[in-house]
Design a protein around this motif. Sequence first.
Motif: not given
Length: 246
Positions: A12-26, A151-156, A165-172
């Motif tokens: 949960a601590e990482l949420y603010d790393v990857f989804c901070s105010w400045d990284q999102r428009d909503d 995984p090709e669209h992973a972010v750090e 920390v690297r975060m990647e998605y893998d969707a079905e």
Amino acid sequence: MVDHQYADPDLAELYDVFCSWDQRDDLAFYLPWVMSARAVLDVGCGTGLLLHRARAAGYQGRLCGLDPGAGMLARARSRSDVQWVLGDLGSVRWKREFDLVVMTGHAFQVFVDDEELRSALAAVRSALTDDGRFLFETRNPAARAWERWTPEHAVEGVDARGATVRMEYDAEPPVEPGTVRFTTTFSSPRWPGPRTSHSVLRFLDVATLSSFLTGAGLVVEERFGDWQGGAFTETSPEIITVARRG
């Protein structure tokens, strides 16, 4: 079931790393609505970014954040001048107490089952005052966002201890009725191994979404297609909805 990444304090601590105010428009889109309301319920408030910012900007009314993720809410509670509730719309009962109910961060898409969605919308309607508004967004399925969850669209990012920390998605591929399952993997050279979280989201088209809202006694007042307030079109990335009691 709450996704592991929202229940676990370390993830949960990482949420603010990857989804901070400045990284999102909503959040900047939602903030003026919050500031002009008398009482606000933030459903799926996460780490409390929106409500924290409202208080910092001088909001004086009632702010309530609701989230089922214990890890996320623990971080939200760093600010004590907001009411924080651990739970979901099925575990609480509010009667016409809020003139604004918001759901940010595509939290609306966690309602995968029809009955779960109907129950959630009924709870939202119950919480709204007679002149209240329900403001939320869901991804437009026509934009096929899941095709970029690879995984090709992973972010750090860098956590609080300075570790990369690297975060990647893998969707079905999506299945009926428009549900997408995906895995989020977090990894770092400083960790003994990767950590994963599994999620399921539902993608509703406008017609189906409107049907659910109508069935819950809610009327669509406005609809936008992007965070700049553009009109919704078939190719818009978002379905941003303002609804009120019918």
